[in-house]
Motif scaffolding. Structure first.
Motif, PDB file in Angstrom:
ATOM      1  N   VAL A 213       0.977  -1.299  -0.464  1.00  0.00           N
ATOM      2  CA  VAL A 213       0.103   0.341   0.175  1.00  0.00           C
ATOM      3  C   VAL A 213       0.895   1.027  -0.096  1.00  0.00           C
ATOM      4  CG1 VAL A 213      -1.655   1.288   1.320  1.00  0.00           C
ATOM      5  CG2 VAL A 213      -1.837  -1.361   1.086  1.00  0.00           C
ATOM      6  N   ARG A 214       2.110   1.643   0.977  1.00  0.00           N
ATOM      7  CA  ARG A 214       2.749   2.591   0.429  1.00  0.00           C
ATOM      8  C   ARG A 214       3.676   2.516  -0.214  1.00  0.00           C
ATOM      9  NH1 ARG A 214       2.908   5.975   5.823  1.00  0.00           N
ATOM     10  NH2 ARG A 214       1.906   5.032   7.290  1.00  0.00           N
ATOM     11  N   TYR A 215       3.633   1.739  -1.271  1.00  0.00           N
ATOM     12  CA  TYR A 215       5.028   1.870  -2.324  1.00  0.00           C
ATOM     13  C   TYR A 215       3.991   2.500  -3.769  1.00  0.00           C
ATOM     14  CZ  TYR A 215       6.997   0.352  -6.320  1.00  0.00           C
ATOM     15  OH  TYR A 215       7.547   0.075  -7.618  1.00  0.00           O
ATOM     16  N   TYR A 216       2.450   2.109  -3.256  1.00  0.00           N
ATOM     17  CA  TYR A 216       1.356   2.466  -4.415  1.00  0.00           C
ATOM     18  C   TYR A 216       1.085   4.537  -3.764  1.00  0.00           C
ATOM     19  CZ  TYR A 216       1.307  -2.102  -6.850  1.00  0.00           C
ATOM     20  OH  TYR A 216       2.120  -2.874  -7.733  1.00  0.00           O
ATOM     21  N   SER A 217       0.627   4.651  -2.349  1.00  0.00           N
ATOM     22  CA  SER A 217      -0.087   5.547  -2.768  1.00  0.00           C
ATOM     23  C   SER A 217       0.421   5.947  -0.682  1.00  0.00           C
ATOM     24  CB  SER A 217      -1.668   5.193  -2.114  1.00  0.00           C
ATOM     25  OG  SER A 217      -1.448   4.329  -1.470  1.00  0.00           O
ATOM     26  N   VAL A 218      -0.111   6.286  -0.692  1.00  0.00           N
ATOM     27  CA  VAL A 218       0.044   7.573   0.554  1.00  0.00           C
ATOM     28  C   VAL A 218      -1.128   7.349   1.915  1.00  0.00           C
ATOM     29  CG1 VAL A 218       0.821   9.886   1.898  1.00  0.00           C
ATOM     30  CG2 VAL A 218       1.509   9.462  -0.203  1.00  0.00           C
ATOM     31  N   PRO A 219      -1.409   6.270   2.849  1.00  0.00           N
ATOM     32  CA  PRO A 219      -2.692   5.888   3.432  1.00  0.00           C
ATOM     33  C   PRO A 219      -2.883   6.751   4.160  1.00  0.00           C
ATOM     34  CG  PRO A 219      -0.539   4.626   3.714  1.00  0.00           C
ATOM     35  CD  PRO A 219       0.390   5.499   2.784  1.00  0.00           C
ATOM     36  N   LYS A 220      -4.144   6.967   4.853  1.00  0.00           N
ATOM     37  CA  LYS A 220      -4.782   8.218   5.494  1.00  0.00           C
ATOM     38  C   LYS A 220      -5.839   7.148   6.256  1.00  0.00           C
ATOM     39  CE  LYS A 220      -5.233  13.316   7.256  1.00  0.00           C
ATOM     40  NZ  LYS A 220      -5.507  14.681   6.687  1.00  0.00           N
ATOM     41  N   VAL A 221      -5.857   7.622   7.869  1.00  0.00           N
ATOM     42  CA  VAL A 221      -6.736   7.496   9.085  1.00  0.00           C
ATOM     43  C   VAL A 221      -7.581   8.631   8.912  1.00  0.00           C
ATOM     44  CG1 VAL A 221      -8.017   6.525  10.470  1.00  0.00           C
ATOM     45  CG2 VAL A 221      -5.815   5.406   9.637  1.00  0.00           C
ATOM     46  N   LEU A 222      -9.408   8.422   7.967  1.00  0.00           N
ATOM     47  CA  LEU A 222      -9.595   9.540   8.352  1.00  0.00           C
ATOM     48  C   LEU A 222     -11.440   9.442   9.244  1.00  0.00           C
ATOM     49  CD1 LEU A 222     -10.944   9.401   4.443  1.00  0.00           C
ATOM     50  CD2 LEU A 222      -8.908  10.343   5.643  1.00  0.00           C
ATOM     51  N   PHE A 223     -11.626   8.776   9.811  1.00  0.00           N
ATOM     52  CA  PHE A 223     -12.768   8.518  10.676  1.00  0.00           C
ATOM     53  C   PHE A 223     -12.926   7.350  11.330  1.00  0.00           C
ATOM     54  CE2 PHE A 223     -15.374  10.207   7.319  1.00  0.00           C
ATOM     55  CZ  PHE A 223     -16.886   8.908   8.027  1.00  0.00           C
ATOM     56  N   GLN A 224     -13.491   7.286  12.174  1.00  0.00           N
ATOM     57  CA  GLN A 224     -13.494   5.668  13.003  1.00  0.00           C
ATOM     58  C   GLN A 224     -15.836   5.990  12.897  1.00  0.00           C
ATOM     59  OE1 GLN A 224     -11.425   3.490  13.370  1.00  0.00           O
ATOM     60  NE2 GLN A 224      -9.653   4.871  13.615  1.00  0.00           N
ATOM     61  N   VAL A 225     -15.940   3.963  12.167  1.00  0.00           N
ATOM     62  CA  VAL A 225     -17.142   4.295  12.542  1.00  0.00           C
ATOM     63  C   VAL A 225     -17.213   3.045  13.723  1.00  0.00           C
ATOM     64  CG1 VAL A 225     -19.432   3.739  10.937  1.00  0.00           C
ATOM     65  CG2 VAL A 225     -16.819   4.879   9.565  1.00  0.00           C
ATOM     66  N   SER A 226     -18.681   2.980  14.152  1.00  0.00           N
ATOM     67  CA  SER A 226     -18.923   2.078  15.214  1.00  0.00           C
ATOM     68  C   SER A 226     -20.360   1.000  14.511  1.00  0.00           C
ATOM     69  CB  SER A 226     -19.488   2.567  16.313  1.00  0.00           C
ATOM     70  OG  SER A 226     -21.506   3.291  15.838  1.00  0.00           O
ATOM     71  N   ARG A 227     -19.475   0.079  15.446  1.00  0.00           N
ATOM     72  CA  ARG A 227     -20.152  -1.200  14.760  1.00  0.00           C
ATOM     73  C   ARG A 227     -22.503  -0.618  14.654  1.00  0.00           C
ATOM     74  NH1 ARG A 227     -18.270  -5.333  18.616  1.00  0.00           N
ATOM     75  NH2 ARG A 227     -16.611  -4.036  18.656  1.00  0.00           N
ATOM     76  N   GLY A 228     -22.767   0.161  15.649  1.00  0.00           N
ATOM     77  CA  GLY A 228     -24.005   0.335  15.048  1.00  0.00           C
ATOM     78  C   GLY A 228     -24.917   0.741  14.595  1.00  0.00           C
ATOM     79  N   SER A 229     -23.869   1.066  13.165  1.00  0.00           N
ATOM     80  CA  SER A 229     -23.852   1.827  12.481  1.00  0.00           C
ATOM     81  C   SER A 229     -23.758   1.491  11.399  1.00  0.00           C
ATOM     82  CB  SER A 229     -22.592   3.216  11.967  1.00  0.00           C
ATOM     83  OG  SER A 229     -22.154   3.964  12.321  1.00  0.00           O
ATOM     84  N   PHE A 230     -24.357   0.247  11.324  1.00  0.00           N
ATOM     85  CA  PHE A 230     -24.488  -1.248   9.902  1.00  0.00           C
ATOM     86  C   PHE A 230     -25.693  -1.219  10.608  1.00  0.00           C
ATOM     87  CE2 PHE A 230     -20.547   0.278  10.249  1.00  0.00           C
ATOM     88  CZ  PHE A 230     -20.579   0.315   8.895  1.00  0.00           C
ATOM     89  N   MET A 231     -26.794  -1.767   9.221  1.00  0.00           N
ATOM     90  CA  MET A 231     -28.020  -3.184   9.473  1.00  0.00           C
ATOM     91  C   MET A 231     -27.382  -4.191   8.317  1.00  0.00           C
ATOM     92  SD  MET A 231     -31.380  -2.636   8.947  1.00  0.00           S
ATOM     93  CE  MET A 231     -32.635  -3.570   8.199  1.00  0.00           C
ATOM     94  N   PRO A 232     -27.414  -5.516   9.242  1.00  0.00           N
ATOM     95  CA  PRO A 232     -27.228  -5.533   9.949  1.00  0.00           C
ATOM     96  C   PRO A 232     -26.177  -5.596  10.965  1.00  0.00           C
ATOM     97  CG  PRO A 232     -27.072  -7.674   9.454  1.00  0.00           C
ATOM     98  CD  PRO A 232     -27.028  -6.495   7.826  1.00  0.00           C
ATOM     99  N   SER A 233     -25.703  -5.525  12.225  1.00  0.00           N
ATOM    100  CA  SER A 233     -24.399  -4.900  12.846  1.00  0.00           C
ATOM    101  C   SER A 233     -23.656  -5.849  13.111  1.00  0.00           C
ATOM    102  CB  SER A 233     -24.990  -4.203  14.438  1.00  0.00           C
ATOM    103  OG  SER A 233     -23.692  -4.140  15.062  1.00  0.00           O
ATOM    104  N   PRO A 234     -21.818  -5.305  12.585  1.00  0.00           N
ATOM    105  CA  PRO A 234     -21.351  -6.228  12.657  1.00  0.00           C
ATOM    106  C   PRO A 234     -20.596  -6.683  14.146  1.00  0.00           C
ATOM    107  CG  PRO A 234     -20.025  -4.370  11.897  1.00  0.00           C
ATOM    108  CD  PRO A 234     -21.586  -4.243  11.937  1.00  0.00           C
ATOM    109  N   ASP A 235     -19.193  -7.472  14.115  1.00  0.00           N
ATOM    110  CA  ASP A 235     -19.420  -7.598  15.773  1.00  0.00           C
ATOM    111  C   ASP A 235     -18.071  -6.730  15.891  1.00  0.00           C
ATOM    112  OD1 ASP A 235     -20.861 -10.065  16.020  1.00  0.00           O
ATOM    113  OD2 ASP A 235     -20.408 -11.349  15.037  1.00  0.00           O
TER     114      ASP A 235
END
Length: 324
Positions: A213-235
């Protein structure tokens, strides 16, 4: 006689005017309905009703977890680069919540959706967006170079997607390895996967995919998303990351094939030293491996996760020279 004709004309004009008013009110109500409908697509009850009417059930095999948090998709679309003059490739639409946010901002959205059962659902939920096109296909089998040339002529292109957990790394690596003419890849992935993909070299979280990934791009963490944001909720919780594509590699690796062979071999047995991993993974004798490491300036007692990008590049160049 003329008076009668004037009355008829007045009647026709009134009739037409009434029709125009009725048509105006109808269109106004339809627009308001679509806006209310999209606003409610983050409502679990509305989503369940839409999916139920179309006889849709979630597929574990496809890793389907649809976003329902109303705050996530607008933020993801904005940070993913959806804006005027931009075309967006989305991978997997769900019920179209992210798709709609992308369509509001970008000139065009092409969504590659593998599940044909979602097509009638999306026809309903995205009815108000004329700049959205759904392609029913497996993204791993689509000629994305041809798709971009056909659908996004003259546009800057970005990728934005909520990826299924089970196929995150293969999709990301496929997108990167194809060297697509895209500016960035913004994806929502499992939190642990995000930590690995965006890890700094020479840290414990690093793996072979990190270096790639570093070879091809510059990675960046944007923000976190809780499991309750989905349907069905993942673990597990999720993270949105963005990979800004490099125009050219940051380091001279000599030969890409040799570089990735070295990286793969180095991480093949994480508990072993780089000397043992490279000897085994590259089918080299120990003395030759030791010479390779010395040429690259890498201690034989080091482990793969301790190496920097510069050191991997040096190993790749040394491996290329050794083959001559």
């Amino acid at each position: 006689m003329m008076k009668g004709m004037e009355l008829v004309i007045d009647f026709i004009l009134l009739y037409r005017g009434g029709l125009c008013k009725l048509l105006f009110y109808f269109l106004q109500n339809q627009i308001q309905f679509l806006e209310d409908f999209m606003d409610n697509l983050s409502n679990i009850g509305v989503i369940r009703d839409v999916l139920s009417r179309h006889g849709f059930t979630f597929s574990k095999a496809l890793g389907q977890n649809f976003l329902v948090n109303p705050t996530v998709c607008p933020r993801m679309a904005e940070l993913g680069g959806a804006k005027a003059g931009v075309g967006v490739i989305e991978i997997g639409a769900g019920v179209g919540v992210l798709t709609a946010e992308l369509a509001i901002r970008a000139d065009k959205v092409v969504c590659i959706e593998i599940d044909a059962r979602l097509l009638p659902v999306l026809a309903e939920t995205l009815a108000g967006y004329q700049n959205v096109e759904i392609v029913n296909a497996d993204v791993m089998r689509v000629d994305l170079h041809a798709l971009i040339a056909e659908k996004f002529s003259g546009m800057e292109v970005v990728v934005c997607a909520n990826l299924p957990y089970y196929i995150t790394s293969p999709i990301i690596m496929s997108l990167l390895e194809q060297r697509l003419p895209v500016k960035s890849i913004t994806v929502m992935v499992q939190k642990e996967a995000a930590q690995r993909l965006c890890a700094e070299p020479a840290t414990r979280e690093v793996g072979a995919v990190t270096i790639a990934v570093r070879y091809y791009s510059v990675p960046k963490v944007l923000f976190q998303v809780s499991r309750g944001s989905f349907m069905p909720s993942p673990d597990v919780d999720s993270t949105v990351i963005r990979l800004d594509i490099r125009e050219r590699p940051q380091y001279d690796v000599g030969d890409e094939k040799a570089f990735f062979a070295v990286v793969k071999a180095a991480f093949s047995q994480r508990r072993k030293t780089i000397l043992n991993c490279l000897a085994s993974g590259l089918s080299l004798a120990k003395p030759d491996t030791a010479a390779l490491l010395e040429t690259a300036g890498v201690p034989g007692t080091a482990r793969a996760e301790q190496l920097t990008m510069e050191q991997f590049a040096a190993l790749s160049r040394a491996a290329k020279e050794m083959k001559r």
